[in-house]
Design a protein around this motif. Structure first.
Motif, mmCIF file in Angstrom:
data_model
loop_
_atom_site.group_PDB
_atom_site.id
_atom_site.type_symbol
_atom_site.label_atom_id
_atom_site.label_comp_id
_atom_site.label_asym_id
_atom_site.label_seq_id
_atom_site.Cartn_x
_atom_site.Cartn_y
_atom_site.Cartn_z
ATOM 1 N N VAL A 162 0.838 -1.211 0.000
ATOM 2 C CA VAL A 162 0.000 0.000 0.000
ATOM 3 C C VAL A 162 0.875 1.264 0.000
ATOM 4 O O VAL A 162 0.655 2.183 -0.795
ATOM 5 C CB VAL A 162 -0.961 -0.018 1.219
ATOM 6 N N ASP A 163 1.876 1.281 0.874
ATOM 7 C CA ASP A 163 2.750 2.466 0.975
ATOM 8 C C ASP A 163 3.468 2.737 -0.346
ATOM 9 O O ASP A 163 3.562 3.885 -0.787
ATOM 10 C CB ASP A 163 3.792 2.278 2.093
ATOM 11 N N LEU A 164 3.981 1.676 -0.974
ATOM 12 C CA LEU A 164 4.728 1.857 -2.225
ATOM 13 C C LEU A 164 3.812 2.277 -3.374
ATOM 14 O O LEU A 164 4.211 3.040 -4.246
ATOM 15 C CB LEU A 164 5.491 0.576 -2.595
ATOM 16 N N THR A 165 2.576 1.776 -3.352
ATOM 17 C CA THR A 165 1.608 2.188 -4.384
ATOM 18 C C THR A 165 1.316 3.674 -4.233
ATOM 19 O O THR A 165 1.335 4.429 -5.213
ATOM 20 C CB THR A 165 0.301 1.369 -4.260
ATOM 21 N N LYS A 166 1.080 4.115 -2.992
ATOM 22 C CA LYS A 166 0.813 5.540 -2.731
ATOM 23 C C LYS A 166 1.990 6.399 -3.162
ATOM 24 O O LYS A 166 1.814 7.412 -3.849
ATOM 25 C CB LYS A 166 0.542 5.770 -1.234
ATOM 26 N N SER A 167 3.202 5.990 -2.766
ATOM 27 C CA SER A 167 4.351 6.852 -3.072
ATOM 28 C C SER A 167 4.636 6.871 -4.577
ATOM 29 O O SER A 167 5.010 7.902 -5.118
ATOM 30 C CB SER A 167 5.585 6.450 -2.259
ATOM 31 N N ALA A 168 4.405 5.737 -5.264
ATOM 32 C CA ALA A 168 4.620 5.713 -6.721
ATOM 33 C C ALA A 168 3.673 6.696 -7.407
ATOM 34 O O ALA A 168 4.069 7.458 -8.296
ATOM 35 C CB ALA A 168 4.402 4.302 -7.267
ATOM 36 N N LEU A 169 2.415 6.711 -6.965
ATOM 37 C CA LEU A 169 1.427 7.627 -7.557
ATOM 38 C C LEU A 169 1.768 9.082 -7.225
ATOM 39 O O LEU A 169 1.667 9.961 -8.080
ATOM 40 C CB LEU A 169 0.013 7.278 -7.059
ATOM 41 N N GLU A 170 2.211 9.314 -5.975
ATOM 42 C CA GLU A 170 2.587 10.674 -5.570
ATOM 43 C C GLU A 170 3.766 11.191 -6.388
ATOM 44 O O GLU A 170 3.857 12.376 -6.675
ATOM 45 C CB GLU A 170 2.929 10.721 -4.075
ATOM 46 N N GLU A 171 4.661 10.278 -6.767
ATOM 47 C CA GLU A 171 5.831 10.684 -7.571
ATOM 48 C C GLU A 171 5.473 10.854 -9.048
ATOM 49 O O GLU A 171 6.337 11.137 -9.870
ATOM 50 C CB GLU A 171 6.942 9.629 -7.454
#
Length: 207
Positions: free
Chosen positions: A20-29
């Protein structure tokens, strides 16, 4: 750059929080949601699918990975819709009338979602009429029928016949412990799969 390999690894390990965290950060980037899906979630599920086929992992591991993917998908799905990313196909899946087993069905459903299908779960004890109605309503390209009991196999045959009689274009795939390729041929199904990973390959080949 977002580390999509780390996301794939989190799915493989079944680490929900990291996925979940990596999905969020990938989208934020600013990584495109289609890319996150393909190179992160689907890449991870593909590894699990391959290992499952080779008997290197078993159903519990697959379910844990699928759950991590599902949590990440909840964040990703609205973004995919916004970006107009089309699913590779539409499928409906259910356990046939009189049968209440759903582990196999759920596994196939998770793996299909993991491969980029839009999947609607009809649950268990699904009548032939309901399969027909839902296939029409949802414009399904794939209809998956599952049975775990020999006693419910006639319901599978009835469901295949009902779908064919309704003149639907959907391809009907069948599976479950008592089901064989010979039985699938006999009842006129479009395909049979002995396990969840093969079901995904089969569904892909039919859309």
């Amino acid at each position: 750059m977002a580390d999509l390999q780390a996301l794939a690894d989190a799915v493989i390990k079944g680490d929900q929080k990291t996925a979940v965290d990596l999905t969020k950060s990938a989208l934020e980037e600013g990584t495109g949601p289609g890319k996150v899906l393909e190179e992160g979630l689907i890449a991870g599920m593909n590894v699990i699918g391959t290992r499952f086929k080779a008997n290197e992992v078993y159903i519990p591991e697959v379910l844990i990975s699928a759950r991590a993917m599902k949590m990440a998908m909840e964040i990703l799905e609205p973004k995919l819709v916004e970006a107009g990313v089309e699913p590779i196909g539409k499928a409906i899946i259910g356990t046939v009338q009189g049968d209440l087993h759903d582990i196999g069905k759920n596994l196939v459903m998770m793996m299909l979602k993991g491969a980029g299908f839009n999947v609607i779960d009809l649950g268990v004890d699904v009548s032939p009429e309901k399969f027909v109605e839902q296939a029409k309503e949802n414009g399904a390209q794939i209809v998956g029928l599952s049975a775990l009991l020999t006693t419910t196999m006639p319901a599978m045959e009835k469901s295949v016949k009902a779908l064919k009689d309704a003149g639907l274009d959907a391809k009907v795939i069948v599976g479950g412990a008592p089901v064989t390729q010979g039985y699938a041929d006999k009842i006129g199904a479009d395909g049979y799969s002995p396990d969840a990973a093969s079901a995904v390959d089969l569904a892909k080949s039919l859309v």
